[in-house]
Design a protein around this motif. Structure first.
Motif, PDB file in Angstrom:
ATOM      1  N   LEU A   1     -14.860  11.774 -14.275  1.00  0.00           N
ATOM      2  CA  LEU A   1     -14.050  11.027 -15.482  1.00  0.00           C
ATOM      3  C   LEU A   1     -13.250  11.966 -16.412  1.00  0.00           C
ATOM      4  O   LEU A   1     -12.512  11.860 -16.698  1.00  0.00           O
ATOM      5  CB  LEU A   1     -15.353  10.344 -16.498  1.00  0.00           C
TER       6      LEU A   1
ATOM      7  N   ASN B   1       0.930  -1.074   0.140  1.00  0.00           N
ATOM      8  CA  ASN B   1       0.107  -0.126   0.013  1.00  0.00           C
ATOM      9  C   ASN B   1       0.726   1.183   0.003  1.00  0.00           C
ATOM     10  O   ASN B   1       2.166   1.362   0.334  1.00  0.00           O
ATOM     11  CB  ASN B   1      -1.114   0.046   1.379  1.00  0.00           C
TER      12      ASN B   1
ATOM     13  N   ASN C   1       0.697  -4.158   6.609  1.00  0.00           N
ATOM     14  CA  ASN C   1       0.624  -2.837   6.232  1.00  0.00           C
ATOM     15  C   ASN C   1       0.914  -2.070   7.413  1.00  0.00           C
ATOM     16  O   ASN C   1      -0.014  -1.803   8.234  1.00  0.00           O
ATOM     17  CB  ASN C   1      -0.621  -2.518   5.708  1.00  0.00           C
TER      18      ASN C   1
ATOM     19  N   ALA D   1      -6.659   0.142 -11.448  1.00  0.00           N
ATOM     20  CA  ALA D   1      -8.051  -0.050 -11.897  1.00  0.00           C
ATOM     21  C   ALA D   1      -8.985   0.237 -10.724  1.00  0.00           C
ATOM     22  O   ALA D   1     -10.065   0.734 -11.042  1.00  0.00           O
ATOM     23  CB  ALA D   1      -7.960  -1.175 -12.368  1.00  0.00           C
TER      24      ALA D   1
ATOM     25  N   TRP E   1     -18.908  -1.795   1.286  1.00  0.00           N
ATOM     26  CA  TRP E   1     -19.091  -1.258   0.014  1.00  0.00           C
ATOM     27  C   TRP E   1     -20.176  -0.283  -0.065  1.00  0.00           C
ATOM     28  O   TRP E   1     -21.191  -0.557   0.575  1.00  0.00           O
ATOM     29  CB  TRP E   1     -18.978  -2.320  -1.049  1.00  0.00           C
ATOM     30  N   SER E   2     -19.853   0.653  -0.701  1.00  0.00           N
ATOM     31  CA  SER E   2     -20.981   1.753  -1.086  1.00  0.00           C
ATOM     32  C   SER E   2     -20.953   2.072  -2.590  1.00  0.00           C
ATOM     33  O   SER E   2     -19.890   1.785  -3.194  1.00  0.00           O
ATOM     34  CB  SER E   2     -20.833   3.043  -0.201  1.00  0.00           C
TER      35      SER E   2
ATOM     36  N   ASP F   1      -4.358   3.455   0.977  1.00  0.00           N
ATOM     37  CA  ASP F   1      -5.147   2.167   0.510  1.00  0.00           C
ATOM     38  C   ASP F   1      -6.170   1.818   1.209  1.00  0.00           C
ATOM     39  O   ASP F   1      -7.701   1.863   0.720  1.00  0.00           O
ATOM     40  CB  ASP F   1      -4.482   0.918  -0.194  1.00  0.00           C
TER      41      ASP F   1
ATOM     42  N   PHE G   1     -15.701  -5.898   6.355  1.00  0.00           N
ATOM     43  CA  PHE G   1     -16.287  -6.737   5.377  1.00  0.00           C
ATOM     44  C   PHE G   1     -17.560  -6.429   4.917  1.00  0.00           C
ATOM     45  O   PHE G   1     -18.508  -5.817   5.622  1.00  0.00           O
ATOM     46  CB  PHE G   1     -16.785  -8.117   6.193  1.00  0.00           C
ATOM     47  N   GLY G   2     -17.831  -6.140   3.428  1.00  0.00           N
ATOM     48  CA  GLY G   2     -19.298  -5.921   2.832  1.00  0.00           C
ATOM     49  C   GLY G   2     -19.370  -4.357   3.106  1.00  0.00           C
ATOM     50  O   GLY G   2     -20.485  -3.977   2.810  1.00  0.00           O
TER      51      GLY G   2
ATOM     52  N   MET H   1      -3.021   5.612 -12.140  1.00  0.00           N
ATOM     53  CA  MET H   1      -3.656   4.963 -10.937  1.00  0.00           C
ATOM     54  C   MET H   1      -4.057   3.593 -11.180  1.00  0.00           C
ATOM     55  O   MET H   1      -3.951   2.950 -12.140  1.00  0.00           O
ATOM     56  CB  MET H   1      -5.079   5.657 -10.817  1.00  0.00           C
TER      57      MET H   1
ATOM     58  N   ALA I   1     -10.210   4.171 -10.045  1.00  0.00           N
ATOM     59  CA  ALA I   1     -10.887   5.072 -11.229  1.00  0.00           C
ATOM     60  C   ALA I   1     -12.011   5.418 -10.938  1.00  0.00           C
ATOM     61  O   ALA I   1     -12.892   4.851 -10.216  1.00  0.00           O
ATOM     62  CB  ALA I   1     -10.627   4.055 -12.664  1.00  0.00           C
ATOM     63  N   PRO I   2     -12.559   6.997 -11.500  1.00  0.00           N
ATOM     64  CA  PRO I   2     -13.660   7.115 -11.202  1.00  0.00           C
ATOM     65  C   PRO I   2     -14.789   6.161 -11.995  1.00  0.00           C
ATOM     66  O   PRO I   2     -14.119   5.603 -12.817  1.00  0.00           O
ATOM     67  CB  PRO I   2     -13.797   8.382 -11.891  1.00  0.00           C
ATOM     68  N   THR I   3     -15.880   6.092 -11.405  1.00  0.00           N
ATOM     69  CA  THR I   3     -16.958   5.092 -12.018  1.00  0.00           C
ATOM     70  C   THR I   3     -18.157   6.019 -12.705  1.00  0.00           C
ATOM     71  O   THR I   3     -18.661   5.396 -13.459  1.00  0.00           O
ATOM     72  CB  THR I   3     -17.246   4.220 -11.079  1.00  0.00           C
TER      73      THR I   3
END
Lengths: 389, 676
Positions: free
Chosen positions: A263, A142, A199, A288, A212-213, A165, A209-210, A286, A291-293
């Protein structure tokens, strides 16, 4: 102490927040003075990894903070707060003339400022969270961003470094759907980091865990992996200069509004950094995963952006003798830009985005004038030739 | 009323699925269309009449732009990128894997560098015979295509005397192209040689490249195309594990669970040998937040760690991070599977280069990764040695601004860091020696002067100012001063005059350097005869340099080069070269000259740079002399490189050639006289 808080200080410009609703919250960190690196004055860290004191981060952080406070314009998420931490501290003058001193960029101060920034960002899904860091960074598994007091604990020097990270992953818990990370640091790999079993740096917010947003959370890096970020001694580093340019050049016209999205900003920075690097492949900005989504808007210009343009005649030898003018193609009128002869080099200028007619005229009879239609489309740069005879 | 615009993309890339993402903008610079353009397949757009800008960005970063005025009748726009330096490098050029100018790679750097292939079957690594031709090429790069089976993980190993041994995971595809080229970045870790592996699926490679370079909008557009087909790629019909892996990684990076359906499970079942398939399935399971899925995800992660090594660095990172989390999670029953997997992955995690998109790690064998740099040749029978064929003169770094990594070295050298200065020395040693060899009688003399040069440069390194020129120019300046002083000590009058005139014309400030003023006085007093000087020029390579700087038309310069420098008779030149285009003639001249004096590569490149550049320009654009332009009116708008020698004849060809030789000679003498 927070540099600017709309709730505490009120709106200092028309672009600042005036009431409830989504806002933009920024945390800006610039570390130039490292206490435990050579020349820092503190007990030297065992392995300095050849790192030294820096002069650029202060001015870089100041320049970015100035842009955020005075120019950032996001009608959907106006500026709500700014945390500014630098080492050494600097005086920053707000638009109302009040001078505030930045907080020191030690790990404990960074953690407290980060907590405040997280809480504000987490208050509304429509918020935009901006994280900016300028200073030393070292890469292992990281990226570790070093705080002022890096190395204060000889047995665990990275306890005063930020694990970017894991922090980025942890920000997945934050409600803010738009999060921009600007990292202006080297990413040089060192065996010291490589040999760490875990790290070693600290996450400012842990990941779960889980956890994510559905966020748009790009991480813009100053340099490709393994590379060094550079700046003029005492001046601002290359990256914020490029970034601040691209926050204009990266705009696109959407229904009459010139907006900078995550983007487009990424594309503009990538192209701009490539322009600056000769004899090199396209730099890797950066991974993958960072990256902006979604292309969420982070800034809106008040009008078309300026784009770098380079113009000359064809044949090039005629350029020296030519008066060069650029007119908007519509509506017709006086030239928007002009340059008188004699001038031996290509005409380099920043021109407003748009559609132009360029004209070359000559006083002498050596050449006959010519015209050329062309576009100045962001991000540029635009290189065009006016054919003459 | 609508009209039709035909948009086409043309690019000579020997690969499949070559495409770019293009957008059409109106005069307000609003995007009216975004399209995917496949090479050589036109797209027809219905638009209102008006002016439009069509633009696209290639994976290399090259931006293609064309404007069109669309009327009632249909119009056509063709977008095409720049050509690669060689056709065989088309794919690598398209992807942006080449440097923008040829990076310095010398035979010494490459000497002893080798490549090997390894494969993993049932958890065991074994060396494999090379599955293609040996990589061959020049300074731009050495390439070769490989054919591999798509039923196991493959690694490409590179190493050498100066190149740290490292392993690079190969994408799971049957056809691949390997590129080796020089680099000036991260040379501590790569020994100055970078290796790129690309499949022949240009769409998938473009996605990887767009993502890595931050071209997020392009990555998003291409990623959507790939994602649409990820399902097909994972199906029994198509079985494209590379496309599947990239597509699913892309969708999962967006947490787009709805679009992946059950396909990651199928992918993991149908590709049991690929660790990334198991890891991708685990990613999907963990994203669902369903606690029951955590156990299955753990098993998938252990399987991914046990199989081989993930091809993608993000896969390795994911399996490492998640296994560590499982180890620390009090709710997860601990078992030896987690411990074993962690132990295995930990070794790779310590030795991997986390900056590369495909897993790249250091060590001696694939099953013994080590965080140390190992060097050495290979005596393995499977090893192949890339071949560097320097077809043209080496590109001098003199035309290129000092790069960011060199600036770092310079800054450190100014601060007194000897290792940084030593690195600069190794980067430029050959160039300085080549420069001096052209200015003194013997190689030993050039070596002596080079030593003095480097001592002087070390003393004065804080005087280097990038605004005045690049570091290569700085070195040559001090090399010239050192050579001048050397010739003065030996009382070599003519050589002093030659060098003095060269320095005086390029760097007037050289006259103020210590000891040079005295030389200036003695040169002026001596007033050598230009004819005598011309004769002495011919003993050295100064003639080449001075000649090609005179403002003579390109065809005259080339003719002079063949006749005067290579001793061709005009008769022979007319007979053999009249129908040759000037671009080819220029190339032939350089090769023939280097054949005779191979050690002057740098000088030739420097001297011929201007002429080479003029080949791409029209006569009207490159030549200002009105007499020449009026003599060759019909050629004015043609690219010089495409005109033939015959096109310039007016009357008897042999007489023309002799006349041109004397015309150039006069200009050379005049140039020399003006400098003294």
């Amino acid at each position: 102490m927070t540099l600017y808080d709309a709730e505490r200080d009120g709106a200092l410009t028309p672009r600042h927040a005036t009431g409830p609703g989504p806002k933009t919250h920024a945390i800006i960190i610039g570390v130039g003075h490292y206490l435990h690196l050579p020349g820092g004055g503190g007990d030297p860290v065992k392995d300095s990894m050849d790192l030294e004191q820096l002069t650029s981060p202060l001015e870089s952080a100041r320049a970015f903070a100035k842009w955020v406070v005075e120019e950032l314009n996001n009608p959907r998420a106006p500026l709500g707060s700014v945390e500014l931490l630098t080492s050494p501290p600097i005086d920053f003058t707000l638009p109302n003339g009040v001078s505030q001193q930045s907080s020191r960029a030690t790990m404990s101060e960074i953690q407290m400022a980060f907590d405040r920034w997280y809480e504000r960002s987490n208050s509304d899904a429509g918020n935009v969270a901006i994280f900016y860091f300028c200073g030393h960074g070292v890469m292992g598994r990281n990226l570790a961003l070093l705080a002022e007091d890096y190395g204060v604990r000889p047995l665990a020097p990275f306890q005063t470094a930020i694990d970017l990270d894991v922090t980025w992953q942890g920000m997945g818990r934050c409600k803010a759907e738009t999060q921009c990370f600007f990292i202006d640091s080297c990413r040089q790999a060192t065996w010291v980091m490589q040999k760490q079993l875990t790290n070693p740096a600290i996450a400012l917010v842990s990941s779960e865990f889980g956890g994510w947003s559905d966020r748009d959370a790009p991480c813009y890096m100053a340099t490709g992996p393994g590379g060094s970020a550079y700046g003029m001694s005492g001046g601002i580093t290359l990256f914020p200069r490029v970034l601040l340019e691209c926050l204009k050049r990266g705009a696109r016209n959407v229904d009459g509004h010139w907006v900078v999205t995550t983007l487009r900003l990424s594309e503009a920075i990538s192209l701009a950094m490539k322009e600056l690097r000769e004899n090199s492949e396209r730099p890797r900005q950066m991974g993958a995963g960072y990256a902006p989504t979604k292309g969420n808007t982070i800034h809106e210009l008040l009008g078309p952006p300026e784009v770098p343009v380079s113009l000359c005649c064809r044949p090039e030898a005629a350029t020296e003798h030519a008066k060069l003018e650029m007119f908007f193609s519509s509506p017709p009128g006086k030239p928007r830009y002009s340059r008188e002869a004699p001038a031996p080099h290509r005409w380099e200028l920043w021109a407003l985005a748009g559609h132009y007619i360029a004209r070359a005229t000559f006083m002498n009879k050596k050449f006959r004038g010519g015209k050329h239609n062309f576009w100045v489309d962001p991000p540029g740069p635009i290189n065009e030739n006016i054919p003459v005879r | 009323m609508m009209s039709t615009l035909q948009v086409k993309f043309e690019q000579n890339v020997r690969a499949e699925n070559v495409q770019v993402v293009a957008e059409v903008l109106n005069t307000r610079l609003e995007q009216v269309k975004q399209i995917v353009l496949w090479a050589d397949r036109p797209v027809y757009l219905d638009l209102e009449p008006g002016e439009y800008l069509v633009r696209a960005q290639l994976p290399s970063g090259e931006v293609l732009r064309k404007t069109v005025k669309l009327g009632a009748k249909p119009s056509k726009v063709i977008l095409s990128g720049t050509r690669p330096p060689h056709e065989v490098l088309g794919l690598q050029h398209f992807l942006g894997h080449l440097a923008t100018v040829a990076a310095p790679i010398s035979p010494e750097t490459l000497e002893g560098t080798w490549l090997r292939l390894w494969s993993c079957v049932e958890g065991q690594w074994k060396p494999e015979p090379w599955r293609g031709l040996v990589p061959v090429g020049d300074e731009w790069g050495m390439v070769a295509r490989l054919t591999l089976t798509v039923d196991r993980v493959w690694l490409l190993q590179v190493g050498g005397e100066r190149v740290p041994h490292r392993f690079i995971a190969v994408p799971p595809a049957g056809q691949l192209e390997v590129l080796l080229r020089g680099t000036t970045r991260n040379t501590n870790w790569n020994g100055g040689i970078t290796v790129r592996v690309a499949t022949l699926d240009a769409e998938l490679e473009a996605l990887v490249q767009y993502q890595a370079s931050g071209a997020a909008e392009s990555a998003s557009a291409v990623g959507e195309e790939v994602a649409k087909r990820a399902e097909e790629y994972a199906s029994d019909k198509l079985r494209n594990p590379y496309g599947s892996a990239l597509g699913f990684y892309y969708l999962l990076s967006r947490q787009d669970l709805k679009r992946v359906h059950e396909w990651p499970r199928n992918f993991a079942n149908w590709t049991p040998w690929l660790p990334d398939a198991a890891i991708i399935y685990a990613m999907q399971l963990l994203m669902s937040k369903d606690p029951e899925n955590r156990s299955t995800a753990k098993d998938m992660l252990i399987r991914g760690a046990d199989l081989a090594i993930p091809v993608y660095t993000r896969g390795l990172r994911y399996v490492w991070d998640q296994l560590c989390s499982y180890k620390l999670d009090p709710n997860t029953p601990q078992n030896e599977g987690i411990d074993r997997a962690l132990q295995r992955i930990e070794a790779y995690a310590a030795a991997v280069d986390w900056n590369e998109p495909r897993t790249t790690f250091f060590g001696e064998t694939p099953d013994a990764p080590q965080p140390v740099l190992i060097f050495g040749t290979s005596d393995a029978p499977e090893a192949v040695y890339p071949q560097l064929q320097l077809r043209g003169p080496r590109v001098s770094t003199a035309t290129v601004p000092t790069g960011a990594s060199e600036m770092a070295l310079l800054e450190e050298a100014v601060r007194g860091r000897q290792p940084s200065f030593d690195q600069l020395h190794s980067l430029y040693e050959r160039e300085v020696l080549g420069y001096l060899r052209a200015r003194c009688p013997r190689t030993e003399d050039a070596q002596d002067i080079a030593q003095e040069t480097w001592v002087e440069v070390l003393r004065r390194i804080d005087q280097f100012n990038p605004a005045r020129g690049n570091f290569s120019a700085f070195l040559k300046y001090w090399a010239g001063i050192a050579a001048l002083r050397w010739h003065r000590k030996r009382k070599n009058t003519f050589e002093q005059t030659l060098l003095f005139s060269e320095l005086a014309s390029r760097c007037p400030e050289a006259l103020k350097e210590e000891g040079i003023e005295a030389i200036a006085s003695s040169v002026r007093e001596a007033r050598p005869d230009p004819e005598q000087m011309f004769a002495s020029f011919e003993r050295y390579s100064s003639l080449l340099r001075i000649t090609f700087k005179t403002p003579s038309p390109p065809h005259q310069l080339l003719v002079f080069g063949f006749c005067k420098l290579l001793d061709w008779k005009p008769q022979r030149l007319v007979k053999e070269m009249s129908d040759m285009v000037l671009a080819e003639l220029e190339d032939r001249f350089e090769r023939a000259y280097l054949n005779e004096v191979p050690e002057e590569r740098n000088l030739v490149n420097e001297a011929m740079r201007g002429l080479r550049a003029s080949m791409g320009r029209t006569l009207a654009g490159a030549v200002t002399d009105p007499a020449t332009l009026s003599t060759y009116k019909e050629l004015a708008s043609q690219p010089i490189g495409g005109t033939r020698l015959r096109d310039y004849y007016r009357g008897d060809p042999e007489q023309n050639v002799s006349h041109w030789v004397y015309a150039v000679r006069r200009r050379v003498l005049s140039a020399v006289s003006a400098q003294v």
